[in-house]
Design an enzyme around this catalytic site. Structure first.
Site, PDB file in Angstrom:
ATOM      1  N   GLU A 125      -3.241  14.349 -13.118  1.00 44.28           N
ATOM      2  CA  GLU A 125      -1.871  14.848 -13.061  1.00 44.28           C
ATOM      3  C   GLU A 125      -1.691  16.105 -13.911  1.00 44.28           C
ATOM      4  O   GLU A 125      -0.655  16.777 -13.824  1.00 44.28           O
ATOM      5  CB  GLU A 125      -0.901  13.760 -13.521  1.00 44.28           C
ATOM      6  CG  GLU A 125      -0.954  13.415 -15.005  1.00 44.28           C
ATOM      7  CD  GLU A 125      -2.098  12.495 -15.388  1.00 44.28           C
ATOM      8  OE1 GLU A 125      -2.159  12.083 -16.561  1.00 44.28           O
ATOM      9  OE2 GLU A 125      -2.955  12.202 -14.519  1.00 44.28           O
ATOM     10  N   LYS A 180      -6.932  10.545  -5.964  1.00 46.91           N
ATOM     11  CA  LYS A 180      -5.940  10.551  -7.034  1.00 46.91           C
ATOM     12  C   LYS A 180      -6.479  11.495  -8.114  1.00 46.91           C
ATOM     13  O   LYS A 180      -7.266  11.112  -8.966  1.00 46.91           O
ATOM     14  CB  LYS A 180      -5.728   9.150  -7.601  1.00 46.91           C
ATOM     15  CG  LYS A 180      -4.330   8.910  -8.227  1.00 46.91           C
ATOM     16  CD  LYS A 180      -3.942   9.849  -9.343  1.00 46.91           C
ATOM     17  CE  LYS A 180      -4.650   9.533 -10.637  1.00 46.91           C
ATOM     18  NZ  LYS A 180      -4.197  10.451 -11.781  1.00 46.91           N
ATOM     19  N   CYS A 222     -18.197  16.940 -19.440  1.00 46.01           N
ATOM     20  CA  CYS A 222     -18.931  15.715 -19.759  1.00 46.01           C
ATOM     21  C   CYS A 222     -20.408  15.993 -19.972  1.00 46.01           C
ATOM     22  O   CYS A 222     -21.132  15.148 -20.499  1.00 46.01           O
ATOM     23  CB  CYS A 222     -18.733  14.664 -18.670  1.00 46.01           C
ATOM     24  SG  CYS A 222     -19.478  15.093 -17.086  1.00 46.01           S
ATOM     25  N   PHE A 261      -9.342  15.885 -15.314  1.00 48.55           N
ATOM     26  CA  PHE A 261      -8.732  17.212 -15.387  1.00 48.55           C
ATOM     27  C   PHE A 261      -9.738  18.331 -15.552  1.00 48.55           C
ATOM     28  O   PHE A 261      -9.451  19.479 -15.213  1.00 48.55           O
ATOM     29  CB  PHE A 261      -7.732  17.269 -16.555  1.00 48.55           C
ATOM     30  CG  PHE A 261      -8.371  17.350 -17.921  1.00 48.55           C
ATOM     31  CD1 PHE A 261      -8.800  18.557 -18.451  1.00 48.55           C
ATOM     32  CD2 PHE A 261      -8.545  16.200 -18.686  1.00 48.55           C
ATOM     33  CE1 PHE A 261      -9.395  18.623 -19.705  1.00 48.55           C
ATOM     34  CE2 PHE A 261      -9.132  16.259 -19.942  1.00 48.55           C
ATOM     35  CZ  PHE A 261      -9.570  17.475 -20.446  1.00 48.55           C
ATOM     36  N   GLU A 269     -16.643  10.976 -28.384  1.00 44.78           N
ATOM     37  CA  GLU A 269     -16.684  12.114 -27.465  1.00 44.78           C
ATOM     38  C   GLU A 269     -15.454  12.976 -27.764  1.00 44.78           C
ATOM     39  O   GLU A 269     -14.334  12.610 -27.424  1.00 44.78           O
ATOM     40  CB  GLU A 269     -16.668  11.647 -26.011  1.00 44.78           C
ATOM     41  CG  GLU A 269     -16.763  12.804 -25.025  1.00 44.78           C
ATOM     42  CD  GLU A 269     -16.666  12.361 -23.574  1.00 44.78           C
ATOM     43  OE1 GLU A 269     -17.260  13.040 -22.721  1.00 44.78           O
ATOM     44  OE2 GLU A 269     -15.991  11.351 -23.295  1.00 44.78           O
ATOM     45  N   SER A 282     -13.267   9.018 -18.976  1.00 44.72           N
ATOM     46  CA  SER A 282     -13.712   8.478 -20.257  1.00 44.72           C
ATOM     47  C   SER A 282     -14.309   7.085 -20.078  1.00 44.72           C
ATOM     48  O   SER A 282     -14.029   6.384 -19.097  1.00 44.72           O
ATOM     49  CB  SER A 282     -12.539   8.416 -21.235  1.00 44.72           C
ATOM     50  OG  SER A 282     -11.608   7.413 -20.828  1.00 44.72           O
TER      51      SER A 282
END
Length: 500
Positions: free
Chosen positions: A177, A174, A282, A150, A383, A227
């Protein structure tokens, strides 16, 4: 009634048929602005089938045709960058200038893909034996898939699909969402640029869609960013089904500050890298290691700057930092700050009570700064993916590097110093895939590759750059012998071939 964000299959919008969907919210208000269709396994199969059908011709298309389309896509992307950035802000929450920066970094990879002809040049050795030549070429894989997070709904997909389709593959994306609309805008621009139907497809959804892509026999490779636990699952599952995998996982990026560093520059860098995009990067710096006597002064400088950051809706030009992506994520980030003091941290700034007038239902959290953080604290070990910066203390350079290298993550790291010798040691000794010297976020330019070490990467290839081209192609060596017309037949020889 809210809008439905549907799939993109075979060059057109396809309504979801699974009956399942998820909410898309505006993080600044908390309001549900749309619902996104969740694909069933059958809908994923339809997207892969469209990509497989398109590959029959796209994989055989000329490099000139592929790059011509990508050049047109680049021009359209440039013309629509504000529109794309507005979509990102509306669903992710990051400020508009940050969203524009995301699009710009994605454009770098499109630039790389436009010049893919150079990277796909083969090799030729002539006369390796009498009238024998050997050529090495690279060919596309087929249908490949990207599963993206995201936090960069435009840039991370553009780390993948421009290089993949430039190499002759077809692509199934993909996206997250949580902010799906940017991916559909990219699909529309690709179609407008002349990309044939089925070369680029988008399926939305959850684990059902992901697992089907990992298992589908016609998907030859999978790229992932997210992740560490999910990256490990992606790598294990897709590899077990015979696929190539590049799965980029989590991070805990450290910034080592030596006593000789320009502390004003280091403080500026720490604040920018820790709190930009509300820490949902990240490559965010989430741990500063202050060496020697620098700690107290550095923390004061960071606090002074952090307190001045303007937090508000991403579409407000005055805002420097927006909300977090969801209410649940906001609460999780806040829990690390709430429990920090009990774990031995000194809470310098606590942003958990922050809100924005008139937007009280938004996913707001303010700036948090934790000092003298022990390595046992959860705020250090995990994280966090939010605007929480941990400051640790080390007595020496060696102690600081050992602390950094003890982390299970190895995405990026940085050193701030005026000492060239120390910087040179650090770039060789730091166990991370990307190192910055007086650069807090060492994200490479498009013609170098992005990727980490240790639990930050599963697989052998980084993304984009030369690694991207290698990942999306496979090598073939062709040995050719054309006999001279006057040459007599050599006869049968059962010995192992020798070059002479």
């Amino acid at each position: 009634m809210t809008d439905i964000v549907n799939h993109w299959i075979g060059g057109r919008t396809v309504e979801g048929a699974s009956g399942r969907s998820g909410p898309v919210t505006n993080p600044a208000t908390g309001a549900v602005t749309a619902h996104v269709a969740f694909a069933s396994a059958e809908e994923v199969d339809a997207a892969v089938a469209a990509a497989q059908e398109a590959y029959a011709t796209w994989g055989q298309s000329s490099l000139a045709r592929r790059t011509e389309i990508l050049f047109r896509f680049r021009a359209l992307l440039d013309a629509h960058r504000d529109e794309l950035a507005a979509l990102i802000t509306a669903e992710h929450g990051k400020v508009h200038s940050d969203a524009l920066g995301e699009v710009a970094r994605g454009l770098e990879i499109v630039d790389l893909a436009c010049g893919i002809t150079v990277q796909l040049k083969g090799e030729l050795s002539t006369q390796v034996a009498t009238r024998v030549d050997v050529a090495a070429i690279r060919q596309p894989l087929g249908v490949v898939a990207g599963i993206t997070p995201f936090n960069f709904p435009a840039m991370v997909p553009m780390w993948m699909f421009p290089v993949a389709i430039a190499c002759g593959n077809t692509f199934v994306l993909k996206p997250s969402e949580k902010d799906p609309s940017a991916s559909l805008k990219l699909a529309e621009l690709l179609t407008e640029a002349g990309l044939p139907d089925g070369v680029f497809n988008v399926v939305h959804g959850d684990r059902t869609a992901v697992d089907r892509l990992l298992e589908h026999p016609d998907v030859k490779a999978v790229s992932f960013v997210g992740s560490t636990p999910i990256a490990r699952h992606i790598h294990t599952t897709a590899s077990a089904h015979g696929k190539r995998v590049q799965a980029l996982g989590g991070a805990k990026n450290h910034m080592l500050v030596l006593p000789d560093a320009d502390l004003d520059a280091a403080a500026d860098a720490a604040v920018s890298a820790a709190y930009g995009s509300a820490g949902e990067r990240c490559m965010a710096v989430s741990a500063v290691v202050a060496v020697g006597a620098t700690g107290d002064v550095l923390v004061d400088k960071i606090r002074e700057r952090a307190e001045k950051i303007r937090i508000g809706p991403g579409d407000d030009p005055a805002s420097e930092m927006g909300p977090l992506i969801t209410r649940a994520h906001r609460d999780k980030v806040a829990s690390y700050v709430a429990g920090a003091a009990a774990e031995g941290c000194e809470v310098v700034l606590d942003g958990t009570g922050f809100t924005v007038d008139g937007h009280e239902d938004g996913h707001w959290i303010g700036i948090s700064l934790l000092d003298k953080v022990p390595t046992s604290a959860k705020a250090y070990q995990d994280e966090i993916f939010g605007p929480v910066l941990c400051v640790l203390r080390a007595e020496t350079y060696e102690e600081g590097v050992a602390l950094i290298n003890a982390s299970p993550f190895g995405n990026g790291t940085a050193i701030f110093t005026r000492d060239g010798g120390a910087a040179r040691r650090f770039q060789l000794e730091a166990e991370a895939g990307m190192v910055g010297v007086n650069v807090p976020i060492p994200v490479p330019v498009g013609y170098h590759s992005f990727g980490g070490w240790k639990d930050s990467l599963f697989g052998d290839h980084h993304v984009y750059g030369n690694d991207g081209t290698r990942f999306y192609t496979r090598g073939k060596v062709v040995t050719t012998r054309w006999p001279d017309p006057s040459e007599a037949p050599s006869g049968v020889d059962l010995g192992f071939p020798r070059h002479h």
